[in-house]
Motif scaffolding. Structure first.
Motif, PDB file in Angstrom:
ATOM      1  N   LEU A 289      -3.009   4.297   2.504  1.00 13.41           N
ATOM      2  CA  LEU A 289      -3.885   4.146   3.334  1.00 13.41           C
ATOM      3  C   LEU A 289      -5.167   5.259   3.189  1.00 13.41           C
ATOM      4  O   LEU A 289      -6.297   4.667   2.996  1.00 13.41           O
ATOM      5  N   TYR A 294      -5.119  -0.382   0.265  1.00 17.30           N
ATOM      6  CA  TYR A 294      -4.550  -0.803   1.410  1.00 17.30           C
ATOM      7  C   TYR A 294      -3.509  -1.881   1.224  1.00 17.30           C
ATOM      8  O   TYR A 294      -2.635  -1.967   2.043  1.00 17.30           O
ATOM      9  N   SER A 338      -4.742  -0.642   8.740  1.00 13.64           N
ATOM     10  CA  SER A 338      -4.902  -1.126   7.439  1.00 13.64           C
ATOM     11  C   SER A 338      -5.354  -2.547   7.370  1.00 13.64           C
ATOM     12  O   SER A 338      -6.323  -2.938   6.435  1.00 13.64           O
TER      13      SER A 338
END
Length: 525
Positions: A289, A294, A338
């Protein structure tokens, strides 16, 4: 058996209350008194370790130790190692193992003094030195070996947080900190973990395991030919320990580098202990992250959250149950973050998505607006779900003394929110790209109320922010919507998720069966 490794230090008691040195005493606690049940416990544990009876050792650690702690040592330490040594032939290695459990219980239920924190570090040094340089002919349960690495890293983190709160330290504590400046030194901690990885040759063993030349994963790391599993499995878990330490330091590239030998796309020894499984994926996901990978973060969070969703009822009696639930909640928060930065809902299982919407649906809608309220939610979720970052350097003892335990966290939060602010420009672009399959630069510039050169800059920024480098240095895309430009026209390429109808039907069948069972139980008059 493991202490909760992601909590703040317990409420500070006064020094008289905390005077629970292993050789010292307090009212109601005699470190030399050994109840019969404890004598029986250490005698049986010693025998099982000598006989390499892994199942019985595991039962004693996970069940007997917990029940005795609950019954006899709820608010006091266990008897001192000197008191139990005569019952185990004064065996040096067993006494080190006993002290490891002794300190773990102290951290879990009481507030350790500075002296006890230093003594615990010395005990870990002695224990790891024996494993690295002695001849260890033991088989210990994976759970206990994971607990050792887990607790070693937790106590390092706890010590750094404790040391950074200088304002309310006594003169005696400051003198001890100056005197024992090598205790829980970051280089010492990293050196031990790295030495365990190297001496165990675990990286080479895992390579051979992939080629079918080793049986390490198939046997869960145990040695069924009469050898010892201790060094190999400690080396294996130390890679997860190094992942965690480097995350605490904010060095995410190095953190992920240490995890590379473990193939987390497959079941492995790390999944044999649920605490290790969750810690591995939590830190792996968080590091990705922070590195803008992501898709990797979402994919792994989804897998482990689905696993917890399906299996958490089996762990309700486990000492780790509360920790499992806490990490579960933190990972849902990180998944919400995310997906808000990179809408890739097609990677999320429907069960996980349902839970996520229940917990954070409203907040995720507000996070898309990128106004002050949205930044407040990003701040809130990051602060709740991030690791307890540490400043590893020794403090300055110059007056005036200040607390600096929040400095590392504030820096990581600042870097994260800076990244979120940069995403603000991109939300407008994504909105328009979702609507069109092709659009001219001039038309999009007009809609966005910017000139064409500025729009080109925004589109380049979008490309940059939706791509990142993977662990092997290749450029990968995190974008749910991509585009290319040809002759001043923007052409949109949207990835269409494959529809899975099977899961939907299976869930409806299970619901129907539940309703039929409920109806069968109703007795008609």
């Amino acid at each position: 058996m493991a202490a909760n490794y992601e909590y703040e230090d317990g409420p500070a008691a006064n020094n008289e209350e905390l005077g629970r040195e292993s050789g010292g005493g307090e009212i109601g606690y005699d470190p030399q008194y050994v109840p019969d049940s404890v004598k029986s416990f250490v005698v049986h544990m010693y025998r099982h370790i000598r006989e390499k009876n892994v199942y019985e050792i595991h039962q004693m650690c996970e069940t007997s130790f917990q029940s005795l702690s609950e019954r006899l040592f709820k608010e006091t330490p266990w008897p001192s190692v000197e008191a139990i040594a005569p019952y185990v032939d004064n065996d040096h290695v067993f006494c080190l193992l006993y002290r490891e459990m002794w300190f773990r219980h102290l951290y879990a239920r009481l507030s350790p003094t500075l002296k006890q924190r230093i003594d615990s570090y010395d005990n870990y040094c002695s224990l790891f030195q024996v494993v690295l340089h002695g001849v260890v002919n033991m088989q210990l349960p994976n759970q206990w070996l994971w607990d050792m690495v887990d607790e070693f890293v937790y106590q390092f983190q706890s010590f750094c947080q404790f040391r950074a709160k200088l304002k309310n330290k006594t003169e005696q504590e400051l003198a001890l900190l100056r005197q024992h400046d090598k205790a829980w030194n970051v280089y010492g901690v990293l050196n031990f973990l790295q030495a365990l990885v190297e001496k165990s040759s675990i990286i080479q063993i895992l390579e051979q395991d992939k080629q079918g030349l080793e049986q390490f994963t198939a046997t869960d790391g145990y040695d069924y030919s009469g050898g010892s599993n201790v060094l190999k499995v400690l080396g294996y878990f130390s890679m997860v320990g190094l992942l965690r330490v480097h995350c605490l330091l904010g060095d995410y590239h190095t953190a992920l580098k240490w995890l590379q030998p473990i193939d987390i796309s497959q079941q492995g020894v790390y999944t044999s202990v649920i605490g290790c499984h969750i810690a591995t994926i939590y830190h792996y996901g968080f590091a990705n992250l922070m590195l803008r990978r992501y898709v990797d973060a979402v994919r792994e969070f989804n897998k482990v959250l689905l696993y917890i969703y399906k299996t958490k009822q089996y762990h309700q009696k486990s000492p780790q149950y509360e920790q499992i639930l806490k990490k579960n909640e933190q990972m849902y928060a990180l998944l919400a973050v995310s997906l808000s930065l990179c809408p890739q809902t097609k990677l999320v299982d429907e069960s996980v998505n349902t839970q996520l919407r229940e917990k954070y649906g409203d907040k995720m809608m507000r996070m898309q607006r990128y106004d002050d309220e949205a930044f407040g939610i990003y701040d809130e979720l990051f602060s709740y779900a991030c690791p307890k970052f540490i400043t590893p350097s020794a403090p300055s003892f110059e007056e005036p003394l200040v607390n600096y335990n929040q400095d590392a966290y504030r820096l990581q939060l600042k870097m994260f929110l800076y990244e979120v602010k940069q995403q603000q420009l991109l939300s407008g672009v994504r909105t328009f790209l979702k609507v069109y399959s092709s659009i001219s630069l001039a038309k999009l510039a007009n809609y966005m109320e910017v000139d064409e050169p500025t729009l080109r800059t925004i589109l380049l920024t979008y490309k940059h922010k939706t791509h990142s480098l993977d662990s092997e240095g290749r450029i990968i895309s995190n974008a749910d919507i991509d585009f290319y430009i040809k002759n001043d026209m923007i052409y949109v390429v949207e990835s269409k998720p494959a529809k899975h109808y099977g899961d939907f039907f299976l869930r409806q069948i299970a619901k129907l069966e539940g309703v039929i069972n409920d109806m069968d139980r109703i007795k008609l008059e």
